[in-house]
Design an enzyme around this catalytic site. Structure first.
Site, short mmCIF file in Angstrom:
data_model
loop_
_atom_site.label_atom_id
_atom_site.label_comp_id
_atom_site.label_asym_id
_atom_site.label_seq_id
_atom_site.Cartn_x
_atom_site.Cartn_y
_atom_site.Cartn_z
N HIS A 28 0.84 -1.20 0.00
CA HIS A 28 0.00 0.00 0.00
C HIS A 28 0.88 1.26 0.00
O HIS A 28 2.11 1.18 -0.07
CB HIS A 28 -1.00 -0.01 1.16
CG HIS A 28 -0.37 -0.10 2.53
ND1 HIS A 28 0.39 0.92 3.05
CD2 HIS A 28 -0.38 -1.08 3.46
CE1 HIS A 28 0.81 0.58 4.26
NE2 HIS A 28 0.37 -0.64 4.53
N HIS A 44 4.00 1.66 2.24
CA HIS A 44 5.20 0.97 1.77
C HIS A 44 5.82 1.76 0.60
O HIS A 44 7.04 1.90 0.51
CB HIS A 44 4.87 -0.44 1.27
CG HIS A 44 4.13 -1.29 2.27
ND1 HIS A 44 2.96 -1.94 1.95
CD2 HIS A 44 4.39 -1.57 3.56
CE1 HIS A 44 2.54 -2.60 3.02
NE2 HIS A 44 3.38 -2.40 4.00
N CYS A 84 2.29 -8.63 20.85
CA CYS A 84 1.44 -8.13 19.76
C CYS A 84 1.86 -8.84 18.48
O CYS A 84 3.01 -8.69 18.04
CB CYS A 84 1.57 -6.61 19.58
SG CYS A 84 0.75 -6.04 18.07
N CYS A 89 2.90 -6.42 15.59
CA CYS A 89 4.26 -5.87 15.71
C CYS A 89 5.30 -6.98 15.76
O CYS A 89 6.48 -6.70 15.62
CB CYS A 89 4.46 -5.10 17.01
SG CYS A 89 3.46 -3.66 17.23
N CYS A 138 -1.54 -2.95 22.45
CA CYS A 138 -0.24 -2.58 21.93
C CYS A 138 -0.22 -1.09 21.60
O CYS A 138 -1.19 -0.57 21.08
CB CYS A 138 0.07 -3.44 20.69
SG CYS A 138 0.62 -2.53 19.27
N HIS A 144 -0.57 -0.54 17.41
CA HIS A 144 -1.80 -0.91 16.69
C HIS A 144 -3.06 -0.79 17.54
O HIS A 144 -4.16 -0.94 17.03
CB HIS A 144 -1.71 -2.37 16.21
CG HIS A 144 -0.60 -2.61 15.25
ND1 HIS A 144 0.66 -2.96 15.66
CD2 HIS A 144 -0.55 -2.53 13.90
CE1 HIS A 144 1.44 -3.10 14.60
NE2 HIS A 144 0.74 -2.84 13.52
N LYS A 173 -2.69 6.11 10.90
CA LYS A 173 -1.63 5.53 10.08
C LYS A 173 -2.27 4.71 8.96
O LYS A 173 -3.20 3.95 9.19
CB LYS A 173 -0.76 4.61 10.94
CG LYS A 173 0.39 4.00 10.16
CD LYS A 173 1.14 2.96 10.96
CE LYS A 173 2.27 2.40 10.11
NZ LYS A 173 2.69 1.07 10.50
N LYS A 229 -2.87 -1.85 6.67
CA LYS A 229 -3.92 -2.82 6.43
C LYS A 229 -4.81 -2.92 7.66
O LYS A 229 -6.03 -2.97 7.55
CB LYS A 229 -3.30 -4.18 6.11
CG LYS A 229 -4.35 -5.13 5.59
CD LYS A 229 -3.88 -6.56 5.52
CE LYS A 229 -5.02 -7.47 5.12
NZ LYS A 229 -4.80 -8.84 5.56
N1 MSP Z 1 8.82 -6.46 8.24
C1 MSP Z 1 9.03 -5.38 9.12
C2 MSP Z 1 10.32 -4.67 8.81
C3 MSP Z 1 11.54 -5.53 8.84
S1 MSP Z 1 12.94 -4.68 8.33
C4 MSP Z 1 14.21 -5.65 8.75
C5 MSP Z 1 7.87 -4.38 8.99
N2 MSP Z 1 7.17 -4.41 7.86
S2 MSP Z 1 5.92 -3.47 7.51
O1 MSP Z 1 5.52 -3.87 6.21
O2 MSP Z 1 4.93 -3.55 8.54
O3 MSP Z 1 6.38 -2.00 7.52
C6 MSP Z 1 7.64 -1.62 7.12
C7 MSP Z 1 7.77 -0.15 6.87
O4 MSP Z 1 6.80 0.29 5.93
C8 MSP Z 1 7.59 0.82 8.01
O5 MSP Z 1 8.62 0.92 8.91
C9 MSP Z 1 7.54 2.09 7.21
O6 MSP Z 1 8.83 2.41 6.74
C10 MSP Z 1 6.67 1.67 6.05
N3 MSP Z 1 5.28 2.02 6.29
C11 MSP Z 1 4.22 1.19 6.47
N4 MSP Z 1 3.10 1.94 6.64
C12 MSP Z 1 3.42 3.24 6.59
C13 MSP Z 1 2.71 4.45 6.58
N5 MSP Z 1 1.40 4.52 6.74
N6 MSP Z 1 3.41 5.58 6.38
C14 MSP Z 1 4.77 5.58 6.12
N7 MSP Z 1 5.45 4.47 6.12
C15 MSP Z 1 4.84 3.31 6.45
O7 MSP Z 1 7.69 -3.59 9.89
#
Ligand code: MSP
Length: 497
Positions: A13, A16, A121, A124, A139, A142, A290, A293
């Site tokens: 999304h 990411h 959690c 997380c 948590c 979330h 935030k 999903k």
């Molecule tokens: N898998 C772990 C990271 C492991 S790294 C060794 C994880 N994954 S995640 O998919 O949940 O999120 C990773 C990153 O996606 C967040 O730290 C952030 O950089 C980015 N984002 C996810 N949602 C976001 C927003 N709504 N806004 C900005 N960045 C966000 O955590």
């Protein structure tokens, strides 16, 4: 340069896409400077959360991740991400690196067996202490109800690293940017470090510990190691040192503890050099929440691209939010920034220049004045942009770049070449504007690679804008004149709301 590896329990999304586009722009900027960059992203595929999502989908975890991981890779293609690698934690090279790092920390005496009980959690993949929980058992990230777990785990003795970490950060005060996010990490260390669990017996979906295969590595130990695995750590050679230590780990503020506290301690234990830098971003919010999903407000980047174009979308994400702070995403916000900065400013300038060159200069580009008032504006734009990209502030770097766009529009308005008869005076003013556009094309190319190339070609330049080298390419006076200038379709058609 690295991004976090994204969990495959959800489709990719906007959140990411945000981090990945920031890393992409930074990578492209560094390449313009002549740096050799390898940009790595990937997917985090082990752990309870993914296993549960696979079960919910009625699939084996491997089949489930094999279906989702390519969706991330396909989105990065669509978003024109210049990543050199895409690492999946289910690959053999990754598993080898995890085994190697675990063994090194175990041999150093920093991994020991212990019993653990606590509130966990799943979203997380993290235990929380009672003080950290919100409303008793939720948590803090979330606001989901945590689950009580009790098991015999191997622990990484993080508590032994407090002083070493504080000392290291004191000696590397600019390693974490922006400063206020780095201070949060220092605060976490100062508030006392607890050992963390690095293995599970209750879980099968993960990398087995090399010395005790009844346990699999806990997600964070596994996931963080991707950064080393991607450059060859664990392949039996020292090849990883060609790229390690990493210059920038780009991460979101939600994973600071793991990246800025756990990870450097793990590396110290294993005798591996620490990263040179961490760039910590805020969250993109939608109506104050935030984007994720679990919040149910995930925005599909492709929906937005349809209206403002890929580069309009990339520009918005980079320009609208100060890196490190939270940003508000709204469709109205996308359109108003697009109209203001792109349609009315850069797009209008490009169209205006091409129109006047067609009318007054027979459609052939003219040379700039070596002493033009715009020369100083161009130098300031380059210096401002360079200083801001250097500290991972894309919005400020683009603002510095747009200072040249604004100065060029003002220069044209001051001289009104459209009112003058063709001749040397008009030629010089138009040469100044074309030269400014040439520099703008180079400076904006990390954010908008395709549009920058189009602009480059329209003003009659040949070759690839991405092959230009800074700082030379930003020096005033290189637009030679003599090439055909084309108007073409508007670069950024105005959007009516
Ligand atoms: N898998 C772990 C990271 C492991 S790294 C060794 C994880 N994954 S995640 O998919 O949940 O999120 C990773 C990153 O996606 C967040 O730290 C952030 O950089 C980015 N984002 C996810 N949602 C976001 C927003 N709504 N806004 C900005 N960045 C966000 O955590």
């Amino acid at each position: 340069m690295t991004t976090p590896i994204y969990y495959v329990n959800a489709e990719p999304h906007l959140g990411h896409a945000y981090t990945t586009i920031v890393g992409d722009a930074l990578t492209r900027w560094r390449r313009l400077l002549g740096d050799d960059v390898t940009y790595v992203t990937g997917t985090d595929e082990h752990g309870l959360k993914v296993q549960q999502s696979a079960e919910a989908a009625g699939m084996e975890p491997q089949a489930f991740t094999d279906e989702i991981a390519p969706k991330f890779a396909a989105l990065w293609d669509r978003l024109n991400i210049a990543n050199d690698d895409f690492i999946r934690t289910t690959e053999p090279r990754h598993k080898a690196a995890v085994a190697e790092l675990l063994q090194r920390c175990y041999d150093a005496g920093d991994i020991e067996l212990d019993t653990f009980a606590g509130k966990y959690c799943v979203a997380c993949e993290e235990y929380y202490s009672d003080e950290e929980l919100v409303d008793g058992d939720r948590c803090p990230i979330h606001l989901r109800v945590t689950e009580y777990f009790e098991e015999e785990n191997y622990f990484f003795r993080l508590s032994r690293f407090e002083d070493r970490l504080l000392d290291w950060y004191a000696r590397h005060p600019t390693a974490m940017t922006p400063e206020h996010r780095g201070n949060e990490a220092i605060g976490l260390i100062k508030s006392g470090l607890r050992d963390f669990s690095i293995s599970r017996t209750s879980l099968t979906w993960g990398v087995p510990l090399p010395w005790d295969e009844t346990h699999v590595a806990y997600v964070w130990f596994d996931a963080l190691t991707n950064y080393l695995a991607a450059v060859g750590f664990g392949d039996g050679t020292d090849r990883y040192r060609d790229w390690w230590p990493v210059d920038y780990h780009l991460i979101g503020k939600d994973i600071v503890r793991q990246h800025c506290v756990y990870w450097p301690a793990m590396l110290m234990s294993a005798g591996v050099e620490l990263p040179k830098g961490w760039a910590i971003g805020g969250w993109l919010l939608s109506d104050g929440d935030k984007i994720s999903k679990s919040s149910g407000n995930a925005v599909d980047p492709l929906d937005v691209i349809g209206d403002v174009g890929l580069d309009g979308f990339r520009y918005y994400l980079l320009a609208d939010t100060t890196y490190g702070n939270d940003g508000d995403f709204s469709y109205e916000g996308v359109v108003s920034r697009y109209n203001a900065d792109l349609a009315n400013n850069l797009g209008n300038l490009a169209a205006r220049v091409a129109t006047v060159v067609a009318k007054k200069c027979d459609g052939i580009g003219t040379a700039p004045d070596a002493d033009s008032a715009l020369a100083a504006a161009a130098a300031a734009a380059y210096e401002g942009a360079a200083a801001q990209w250097d500290v991972v502030q894309p919005s400020r770097a683009l603002d510095a770049t747009w200072s040249l766009v604004r100065a060029t529009n003002s220069h044209l308005e001051a001289h009104e070449p459209w009112k003058s008869d063709p001749g040397p005076a008009v030629d010089t003013v138009m040469g100044d504007a074309l030269e400014a556009l040439r520099i703008v094309a180079v400076l904006c190319s990390p954010a908008m690679p395709d549009i920058a190339q189009t602009l480059w070609e329209r003003i009659g330049m040949t070759g690839e804008v991405a092959d230009q080298r800074l700082p030379q390419a930003a020096e005033w006076g290189q637009y030679a004149g003599g090439a055909t200038v084309t108007k073409g379709e508007p670069l950024f058609p105005r959007i009516k709301v």
